[in-house]
Write a protein that holds these residues in place. Sequence first.
Motif, PDB file in Angstrom:
ATOM      1  N   ASP A   1       1.060  -0.890   0.020  1.00  0.00           N
ATOM      2  CA  ASP A   1      -0.421   0.218  -0.282  1.00  0.00           C
ATOM      3  C   ASP A   1       1.178   1.488  -0.077  1.00  0.00           C
ATOM      4  O   ASP A   1       2.237   1.023   0.518  1.00  0.00           O
ATOM      5  N   GLY A   2       0.464   2.210  -0.583  1.00  0.00           N
ATOM      6  CA  GLY A   2       1.166   3.387  -0.595  1.00  0.00           C
ATOM      7  C   GLY A   2       0.114   4.977  -0.460  1.00  0.00           C
ATOM      8  O   GLY A   2      -1.158   4.619   0.104  1.00  0.00           O
ATOM      9  N   LEU A   3       0.719   6.144   0.005  1.00  0.00           N
ATOM     10  CA  LEU A   3      -0.230   7.061   0.135  1.00  0.00           C
ATOM     11  C   LEU A   3      -0.648   7.707  -1.299  1.00  0.00           C
ATOM     12  O   LEU A   3       0.301   7.419  -2.292  1.00  0.00           O
ATOM     13  N   PRO A   4      -1.930   7.351  -1.052  1.00  0.00           N
ATOM     14  CA  PRO A   4      -2.837   7.861  -2.807  1.00  0.00           C
ATOM     15  C   PRO A   4      -2.142   9.388  -3.276  1.00  0.00           C
ATOM     16  O   PRO A   4      -2.216  10.290  -3.447  1.00  0.00           O
ATOM     17  N   GLY A   5      -1.937   9.125  -5.071  1.00  0.00           N
ATOM     18  CA  GLY A   5      -1.055   9.839  -5.402  1.00  0.00           C
ATOM     19  C   GLY A   5       0.233   9.960  -5.484  1.00  0.00           C
ATOM     20  O   GLY A   5       0.255  11.139  -6.552  1.00  0.00           O
ATOM     21  N   ALA A   6       0.715   9.919  -4.430  1.00  0.00           N
ATOM     22  CA  ALA A   6       2.406  10.316  -4.116  1.00  0.00           C
ATOM     23  C   ALA A   6       2.233   9.330  -5.372  1.00  0.00           C
ATOM     24  O   ALA A   6       2.775   8.536  -5.352  1.00  0.00           O
ATOM     25  N   PRO A   7       3.889  10.006  -5.366  1.00  0.00           N
ATOM     26  CA  PRO A   7       5.000   9.253  -5.771  1.00  0.00           C
ATOM     27  C   PRO A   7       5.823   8.527  -5.427  1.00  0.00           C
ATOM     28  O   PRO A   7       5.898   8.511  -4.383  1.00  0.00           O
ATOM     29  N   SER A   8       5.645   7.165  -5.745  1.00  0.00           N
ATOM     30  CA  SER A   8       6.064   6.219  -5.847  1.00  0.00           C
ATOM     31  C   SER A   8       7.853   6.013  -6.597  1.00  0.00           C
ATOM     32  O   SER A   8       8.014   6.636  -7.363  1.00  0.00           O
ATOM     33  N   ARG A   9       8.726   4.159  -6.666  1.00  0.00           N
ATOM     34  CA  ARG A   9       9.529   4.040  -7.418  1.00  0.00           C
ATOM     35  C   ARG A   9       9.753   3.349  -8.018  1.00  0.00           C
ATOM     36  O   ARG A   9       8.883   1.912  -7.212  1.00  0.00           O
ATOM     37  N   MET A  10       9.639   2.681  -9.388  1.00  0.00           N
ATOM     38  CA  MET A  10      10.130   1.402 -10.306  1.00  0.00           C
ATOM     39  C   MET A  10      10.996   0.636 -10.562  1.00  0.00           C
ATOM     40  O   MET A  10      11.715   1.910 -11.347  1.00  0.00           O
TER      41      MET A  10
ATOM     42  N   TRP B   1      11.341  -4.079  -8.871  1.00  0.00           N
ATOM     43  CA  TRP B   1      10.596  -3.584  -7.284  1.00  0.00           C
ATOM     44  C   TRP B   1       9.650  -2.366  -7.801  1.00  0.00           C
ATOM     45  O   TRP B   1       9.921  -1.161  -8.346  1.00  0.00           O
ATOM     46  N   ILE B   2       8.560  -2.304  -6.127  1.00  0.00           N
ATOM     47  CA  ILE B   2       8.094  -1.191  -5.714  1.00  0.00           C
ATOM     48  C   ILE B   2       8.350  -0.799  -5.195  1.00  0.00           C
ATOM     49  O   ILE B   2       8.537  -1.437  -4.012  1.00  0.00           O
ATOM     50  N   ALA B   3       8.539   0.712  -4.922  1.00  0.00           N
ATOM     51  CA  ALA B   3       8.602   1.348  -3.709  1.00  0.00           C
ATOM     52  C   ALA B   3       7.962   2.651  -3.691  1.00  0.00           C
ATOM     53  O   ALA B   3       7.417   3.046  -3.824  1.00  0.00           O
ATOM     54  N   MET B   4       7.176   1.928  -1.592  1.00  0.00           N
ATOM     55  CA  MET B   4       6.556   3.152  -1.587  1.00  0.00           C
ATOM     56  C   MET B   4       6.102   3.950  -0.331  1.00  0.00           C
ATOM     57  O   MET B   4       6.646   3.474   0.508  1.00  0.00           O
ATOM     58  N   THR B   5       5.350   4.713  -0.066  1.00  0.00           N
ATOM     59  CA  THR B   5       5.692   6.154   1.299  1.00  0.00           C
ATOM     60  C   THR B   5       4.470   5.036   2.061  1.00  0.00           C
ATOM     61  O   THR B   5       3.178   5.699   1.283  1.00  0.00           O
ATOM     62  N   LYS B   6       4.322   5.472   2.721  1.00  0.00           N
ATOM     63  CA  LYS B   6       3.142   5.849   3.723  1.00  0.00           C
ATOM     64  C   LYS B   6       2.250   3.934   4.064  1.00  0.00           C
ATOM     65  O   LYS B   6       0.675   4.508   3.693  1.00  0.00           O
TER      66      LYS B   6
ATOM     67  N   LEU C   1       9.970  -0.877   7.818  1.00  0.00           N
ATOM     68  CA  LEU C   1      11.342  -0.568   7.920  1.00  0.00           C
ATOM     69  C   LEU C   1      11.018   1.196   7.539  1.00  0.00           C
ATOM     70  O   LEU C   1      12.193   1.666   7.668  1.00  0.00           O
ATOM     71  N   GLY C   2       9.830   1.566   7.333  1.00  0.00           N
ATOM     72  CA  GLY C   2       9.994   3.156   7.051  1.00  0.00           C
ATOM     73  C   GLY C   2       9.214   3.063   5.404  1.00  0.00           C
ATOM     74  O   GLY C   2       9.475   2.249   4.933  1.00  0.00           O
ATOM     75  N   ASP C   3       9.242   4.891   5.312  1.00  0.00           N
ATOM     76  CA  ASP C   3       8.415   4.568   3.971  1.00  0.00           C
ATOM     77  C   ASP C   3       9.848   4.278   2.814  1.00  0.00           C
ATOM     78  O   ASP C   3      11.037   4.749   3.493  1.00  0.00           O
ATOM     79  N   ALA C   4       9.373   3.735   2.257  1.00  0.00           N
ATOM     80  CA  ALA C   4      10.538   3.109   1.113  1.00  0.00           C
ATOM     81  C   ALA C   4      10.973   4.253   0.206  1.00  0.00           C
ATOM     82  O   ALA C   4       9.947   5.204  -1.377  1.00  0.00           O
ATOM     83  N   THR C   5      11.875   4.931  -0.451  1.00  0.00           N
ATOM     84  CA  THR C   5      11.581   5.930  -1.432  1.00  0.00           C
ATOM     85  C   THR C   5      12.985   6.135  -2.132  1.00  0.00           C
ATOM     86  O   THR C   5      13.432   6.819  -2.745  1.00  0.00           O
ATOM     87  N   GLY C   6      14.278   5.437  -2.001  1.00  0.00           N
ATOM     88  CA  GLY C   6      14.926   5.051  -3.454  1.00  0.00           C
ATOM     89  C   GLY C   6      14.574   3.682  -3.264  1.00  0.00           C
ATOM     90  O   GLY C   6      15.053   2.669  -2.388  1.00  0.00           O
TER      91      GLY C   6
END
Length: 486
Positions: free
Chosen positions: A368-377, A386-391, A424-429
């Motif tokens: 899951d992630g923050l709606p509409g927020a930037p993510s990483r693929m 690999w997919i990184a989400m925040t919140k 582990l917290g927000d995945a930002t990279g």
Amino acid sequence: MKIRFLWSSAAAALVVSAALAGCGGTTYFAGRNLPPSGLTNRVMIAIQNPSAFNKGALQFVDAYYDIRSGTGGKPASYTISGYSGALPASIQNMPEEQTGYIYGSGDGSYTPVSYAKENSSQTVSGLNGFSSSIFVTRNQSYVFAASQSAKVFTVIDHTNNGSYPLSLPGVYRVSVNPGGSSALAFVQNSNYAYYPVKLSAGQTTSYSGGPSTWPKAAVDCEPQNAPVWCLFQAQSPDHVDATGTYYGAPLNFDRPVKAVFSIDGGTAYVLNCGPECGGTTASISILPVAPTIYLIGQASGTLPTNAALASSTIAIPGGASNALVDSSTMYVVGQKPQVVNSETLFAGYLTVVNLGNNTASSPVAISDGLPGAPSRMIEADNNTLWIAMTKCNNGVRASTGQPYGCLTMYNTSTGTVTMLEPYLGDATGIAAVTGLNKIYTAEGGQVYIYSTVDGTALDNQYVTVTGTAFDVAYMDAATDANNTVY
């Protein structure tokens, strides 16, 4: 041919070249010169607040041995010299050009880094305050930035040393095609799209009389007394104005947030964020790139009508806020609203789209992630995505007691989620260290390493950093596709 196959093959060649370099050569792969550190598998880490006196630093580690220091502890750490940006938040990785661009969210700086020299240059000038989205073309001739607070879409044109702030209130995202010939801008909570065009000398003269002399589809041209760039709204080609430019009803999207492009760069797939951004339906809209080419005299054809746009739109039931294209396949991720205990929460999904026949698969549950927020693929070895989400801790999985984390490993061969790691917290990279069967991540402000074979965590004790790790990039990747900022 699949991009990941190219990465693996090139990475193997890199290892051979590195061995040759140890025998007295000065290059290690594709003619790239050995950097001052002598390392040939470097992962750069964007670090915020590394000390009480410094708001930003760029360090890199030896990703072959997973260590941050040299032999015998000298040097104690490898650092990109000369960097002075505050709170570095993203790395646009361009290893083919031996360059990376770092955006500093603390001061709005945009700084080029030389991978060959392991140093940074003077920050890009001409930006208008902070940028919510920013992109430089691979030839580094143009920078496009969404300056939401300044209410402008900024074009920095290095071919004429000009900076052009084009008025567009609410602009917050920008996308550029791989060839660096077309850019699209998107406004928050809007259903419209916009694109810049560079003017010929004749057009500059014709449009110099102010808005009444501009094409009807242009929302701004700058500078107004002798415009060099204009910003157009994407409109249906219903009419032709006095300048010979098509115009008509604005093309209707559904809370568009981003565009990704076909491998040949000729098609833009606009991601309609839909419900997770306050809209109606998540989908992909298909646009031809040719009419939006900003280079002088190279645009051709017309944009579709609203009817044609609607007929080619692909519904994405799992949500569409980010995507990655690999040959004839597009991987789309997003958040789907669900009601849990009378509260609307969001659940992450991945949808695979066949671009050969424009059909979408059934969505697969991911982080899951923050709606509409930037993510990483990013794609990595062993057929993994690999997919990184925040919140992710605010989503459906956490709320309903399911295992959850902000990082997902998806197997593109079997079509299954093979690893959804603990929180582990927000995945930002994410950085794919291709050829070595591993990835590096920035999660919860620290650096982690995972195996692409089975998703297990690898020993990260010698790559942890002081401060907050916010992004990572594999500096010695074979191609520019090894990049999560695109």
